[in-house]
Structures are given as structure tokens and as C-alpha cells.
Scaffold this motif. Sequence first.
Motif, PDB file in Angstrom:
ATOM      1  N   MET A 156      59.537 -30.371  28.705  1.00  0.00           N
ATOM      2  CA  MET A 156      60.888 -30.935  28.631  1.00  0.00           C
ATOM      3  C   MET A 156      61.893 -29.994  29.267  1.00  0.00           C
ATOM      4  O   MET A 156      62.818 -30.418  29.964  1.00  0.00           O
ATOM      5  CB  MET A 156      61.256 -31.223  27.176  1.00  0.00           C
ATOM      6  N   ALA A 159      64.239 -30.809  32.474  1.00  0.00           N
ATOM      7  CA  ALA A 159      65.699 -30.670  32.447  1.00  0.00           C
ATOM      8  C   ALA A 159      66.171 -29.742  33.554  1.00  0.00           C
ATOM      9  O   ALA A 159      67.153 -30.019  34.244  1.00  0.00           O
ATOM     10  CB  ALA A 159      66.126 -30.136  31.086  1.00  0.00           C
ATOM     11  N   LYS A 200      66.777 -38.424  31.077  1.00  0.00           N
ATOM     12  CA  LYS A 200      65.655 -39.339  31.354  1.00  0.00           C
ATOM     13  C   LYS A 200      64.384 -38.557  31.649  1.00  0.00           C
ATOM     14  O   LYS A 200      63.300 -38.918  31.194  1.00  0.00           O
ATOM     15  CB  LYS A 200      66.006 -40.255  32.539  1.00  0.00           C
ATOM     16  N   MET A 228      63.693 -35.583  30.644  1.00  0.00           N
ATOM     17  CA  MET A 228      63.199 -34.969  29.405  1.00  0.00           C
ATOM     18  C   MET A 228      62.506 -36.005  28.529  1.00  0.00           C
ATOM     19  O   MET A 228      61.479 -35.724  27.913  1.00  0.00           O
ATOM     20  CB  MET A 228      64.362 -34.322  28.652  1.00  0.00           C
ATOM     21  N   GLN A 229      63.090 -37.210  28.510  1.00  0.00           N
ATOM     22  CA  GLN A 229      62.467 -38.286  27.729  1.00  0.00           C
ATOM     23  C   GLN A 229      61.066 -38.587  28.278  1.00  0.00           C
ATOM     24  O   GLN A 229      60.104 -38.728  27.542  1.00  0.00           O
ATOM     25  CB  GLN A 229      63.348 -39.525  27.822  1.00  0.00           C
ATOM     26  N   ARG A 230      60.990 -38.677  29.613  1.00  0.00           N
ATOM     27  CA  ARG A 230      59.699 -38.953  30.272  1.00  0.00           C
ATOM     28  C   ARG A 230      58.681 -37.867  29.908  1.00  0.00           C
ATOM     29  O   ARG A 230      57.533 -38.144  29.558  1.00  0.00           O
ATOM     30  CB  ARG A 230      59.949 -39.022  31.783  1.00  0.00           C
ATOM     31  N   PHE A 241      58.696 -35.935  27.379  1.00  0.00           N
ATOM     32  CA  PHE A 241      58.350 -36.059  25.958  1.00  0.00           C
ATOM     33  C   PHE A 241      57.284 -37.142  25.756  1.00  0.00           C
ATOM     34  O   PHE A 241      56.261 -36.923  25.105  1.00  0.00           O
ATOM     35  CB  PHE A 241      59.613 -36.385  25.158  1.00  0.00           C
ATOM     36  N   PHE A 242      57.526 -38.308  26.381  1.00  0.00           N
ATOM     37  CA  PHE A 242      56.562 -39.413  26.250  1.00  0.00           C
ATOM     38  C   PHE A 242      55.201 -39.022  26.823  1.00  0.00           C
ATOM     39  O   PHE A 242      54.160 -39.304  26.225  1.00  0.00           O
ATOM     40  CB  PHE A 242      57.077 -40.666  26.978  1.00  0.00           C
ATOM     41  N   MET A 272      53.446 -36.559  24.548  1.00  0.00           N
ATOM     42  CA  MET A 272      52.946 -37.237  23.341  1.00  0.00           C
ATOM     43  C   MET A 272      51.719 -38.096  23.672  1.00  0.00           C
ATOM     44  O   MET A 272      50.745 -38.105  22.916  1.00  0.00           O
ATOM     45  CB  MET A 272      54.038 -38.136  22.744  1.00  0.00           C
ATOM     46  N   PHE A 296      68.400 -26.509  27.447  1.00  0.00           N
ATOM     47  CA  PHE A 296      68.616 -27.195  26.169  1.00  0.00           C
ATOM     48  C   PHE A 296      70.010 -26.899  25.603  1.00  0.00           C
ATOM     49  O   PHE A 296      70.575 -27.707  24.881  1.00  0.00           O
ATOM     50  CB  PHE A 296      67.552 -26.767  25.151  1.00  0.00           C
ATOM     51  N   MET A 320      51.735 -44.470  22.780  1.00  0.00           N
ATOM     52  CA  MET A 320      53.129 -44.205  23.162  1.00  0.00           C
ATOM     53  C   MET A 320      53.696 -45.381  23.955  1.00  0.00           C
ATOM     54  O   MET A 320      54.810 -45.822  23.721  1.00  0.00           O
ATOM     55  CB  MET A 320      53.224 -42.916  23.986  1.00  0.00           C
TER      56      MET A 320
END
Lengths: 171, 369
Positions: free
Chosen positions: A24, A28, A52, A54-56, A58-59, A62, B10, B229
Motif C-alpha cells: 500500500m 501511494a 485508488k 492503495m485500495q487496489r 489492499f485488495f 488480501m 501514509f 475478495m
Amino acid sequence: MASDASANPTEQISRFWTDMMAQMGQAAAHAGMPGGATNGRQPAPAYDDAAKSMQRAFFDAMAKYFDEFMRSEQFLEHMKQTMDQSIAMKKMMDDFLIKTQTTMQSPVRGDVEDLAHLLRGIEERLFDRIDRLENKVAAVEDRQGAGRDAKASGASRSEKSTTSPRNAKKR
Amino acid sequence: MTNATMSNPFMSMLPPTPAMFMPTFEGFVERMAAMPRVMETAGKVKVGATPHDVIYSEDKLRVLHYQSDIPKAHATPLVLCFALVNRPYILDLLPHKSVVRRFLDAGFDVFLVDWGEPSQNDRHLTIEHYVCRYMHNVMSRVAEFTEQEQVSLLGYCMGGTLSAMYTSLHPEMVKNLILMAAPVDWAERDALLVQWTDPKYYDVDAIIDAYGNAPPHVLQGAFALLKPMANFVEKYVGFYERMNDEKFVEEFTAMETWGNDNIPVAGETFRQFVKDCFQKNLLSQGKMKLGTKRIDLSNITCPVLNLMASNDHLVTCGQSAPFNDLVGSRDRKAITFRAGHIGLSVSSRAHKELWPNVCEWLGERSEKI
């Protein structure tokens, strides 16, 4: 296929967490997230992109983790246990319902299935007999056709040979 | 900007100014306001809407014959055969995402096998019943209906496996064979479904003995869990982000309708498929039997087109690709398309790039009118 990584759960989780945060962070940083770009009413597009990315990340992290987990011995064993338990539960329920219905003198699923099984057996036997009859009829028709052919060719060699009814039916 | 925020991305997320959250909040309000329109659009979605007649039915099975204003260009009819899991209207999901319509537009006479929903009394149906009886009756009926000697056959997923079995037993009936994400070889043990059905963990006998048929909720759960997911999180995040887009809502609703419209698989069929295919991999070795008949894929000599999806999580390319080496056909082709298992039939890209090529391939090998 069991994974060796399942040995120490704490280590596994901390490895996953570190990987995910690193990914992530990278996402970023790549998107060039500006620290002070939120003063205006609309966020800078770079901020949106970074979020977006970072979201990608993360997904993806996971999804990778779940995929690894679902191949592990732990998961497969758990799946087996869950299935065994649900089957045992189903059997218990079925037994209870059968006993109740039998006591109430009402037909149970097994009775209906037996009936269906009988009908299916009759149907199979009928199909077999029809198949055999069809084969016999075809053989008789072929013999008749061959006889007629021979007769026709004997009577007049110039005439075209006839086709058997069975062959004529074929397109 | 401090040094900390410069070096650590972050940190840039931390300053909680109201302005930062306003667009998100506005977006949320806008989406909530759009809810009635979304519900209305979702309510209007009609799947499997291409007009059709039923030309044959037997037990639960129906054969749909599609109608079209476009004149027929090919005499050889095409039968589409979907899996026994889920409903076959995925091949005719929406007008702009319909494999059926692509073939109709290309001048083919199209038929679809709808296997129907097996009840507990159908638990005894085996693969032999489906292939040797139902499929043969369907193919014979379509041949008779169209006054053709041979029929082209397209099988999708498990329907492709059944189509391959049928063609090997009745090569005289099949003019062309198209397989679409169809597994035939389970030697590669990497696929998640293959691992889950390992006999050490998966007792198919116990499941079928207890439930009769393979329960649809178990099958659906297993398929969804292959990509947790994507199926439990990303899908809904994507929906939230694009719920203002009416076309997206329509497609999303259609897919959800199909995805949740699950049917059980006849118990004995499921038992045999799991044991002989997933666990023992008998089909590709030429050892699988339907009743007394052995399936030998080298009996297939008609032109073969094998369509595979490179991102398929359900049927990997490794399970489909060996098919072309197992058949006896000289005219054989494989296409690996960048899509998922379902994307092969519904993605916009597949309808733009893949299906016109498939129609062309089939057209060249079909009898002209």
C-alpha cells in the motif's frame, strides 16, 4: 496441497500485514500522494489516484492471502470438519423426521423415492425393449430392401435400385 | 509539508480537514439519492430475453429454438449446451451480452439445451443419462427439425465436457465442436477446486448419500469462495462507485440474477463427475466409462475449436488445453482469450473481439443455405 506457512499463525499474520502495508505504501508513493493537497474543496486528482492504488494494493494483498490460506492444511481440515458436521446434522434431522412421519403413518421421502426407482426401472426396461425392437425392425427392413433391390435388378438392370424405407427416412 | 509527510505517504492521509471529506460525503449523498432510480433499473432488467420456442422437451429438459429477423446463412444448426450447474441463460444474458444473439446475427440457426432443475427424484440420473439419452435425443431432434444430418455443438464449462463425451460416442452427429472453458484434464493439481475435491478432504459419497443431489447453496458458496475478495468485497465496492451509471446497474443486476439463480446437480452425476474427473482424471486417459461405453476422445474427428479464458479461476487453461492433443481431428484450433470464466460469454471485449472470430470460424465449416 498444504502450505508450510501455516506453522506459526502469528508469524503468518505479521508477514501478511507487513507485506500488505508495504504494498500500500508503494502504491501511494507511486501515485505521488501530496501531503498538503487537501486544502481546497476538491481533493487533488493525485490524491484520488493514490487512494485508488492503495485500495487496489489492499485488495490484491488480501486476495493473495486468502488464496494461500484456502490451500493450507488448516483450511482444508476445517472444511472437512464443517462438512462432516453438517452431514451428521442432516442425517440426524432426516432420521428424526422419518421417525415422526412413520409414527404418523404418512409416507416419507424414501417411499416416494422407491416408487420413482421402480418407475425408472420400468422405463429403462421399456427403452431397452424399444431399442431391441427398433434394431429388429431395421434388420427386417434392410433385408426386405435388399430383396427388393435384387429382384428389381434381376427384372430390369436398367432401373435404378430402390432405397429401403429406413434409409429413405434418413436425411 | 513536513519531512514526515514527504517521506511517509501514509502521513499525508492524516490531516483531517473537513474539505478533505466533503467530496466523499457529497458522493455518498448523491448515491443515496440515486437509490430509487437504481431500484427501478434493477427491477426492469430481463435476462434471457431473446424470443424463442420450445421444440423439444423430455422430463425436465427443454430445447429452445431462437427466433431472429436476420435471414439464415448457414444450414447447419448450432446447439448450445451449458453446464448442469446454474442456468443456461448466461449465454443470452442481455441483448448486448448475448452469445446467442451473436450467432443469430451471423446467420446461424441456434438452439439451447435447458437441462431444467433436478428434483430429489432425479438424484439417480447419471452422466450416462445426460449424454447417451438426453443429449442424443436433443441432437436427433434438432437434426430432424432442421432436416440436416449433422449439427454443430458448443459446450460451455461442464457442458463442454459433456459435449466432448457425446461427440466421442456419436461422431457421426456432430459437424463442428466448440468447447468453451471446458475442463477435460485434471492432471494439474494447482487449481483450487481440484485441491478442495481431494479425496483426503472431500468425501463426495457422504455428501451425496446425505443430501441426494449436490446442494446449490454449497456449490454457489464454493464458487464464490474461489475469489473471496472479488466476490464479497470488490464487487460491492465497484457497485457503490458506479451506481450512477444506469448501464452498469443493468449489467450488475443481470449478473447477480444469474449468479444467485442456482440449481442442484443430480446426485449420481455429481458423484461420478467428482470421482472420475476431479479425483481420478479418467477422461483424458481414455478410461472413463458411461455405462458400458468407454469414452475415447480420439474418436472425435470433426473440426474442433477450443476457447479458453486466461484469467479463469474455475477451469484453468491447463484443464482445457490438452483437449486438442487428445482428439483425432486434423482441423483443430485453440484460442486463449483474456477474460474470466464468465467474462468469456458476457464481457464487452469478448463480444467485440472473440465472438465475431468464432462465428467466422464456424461459418466456414457449416453447410451454406
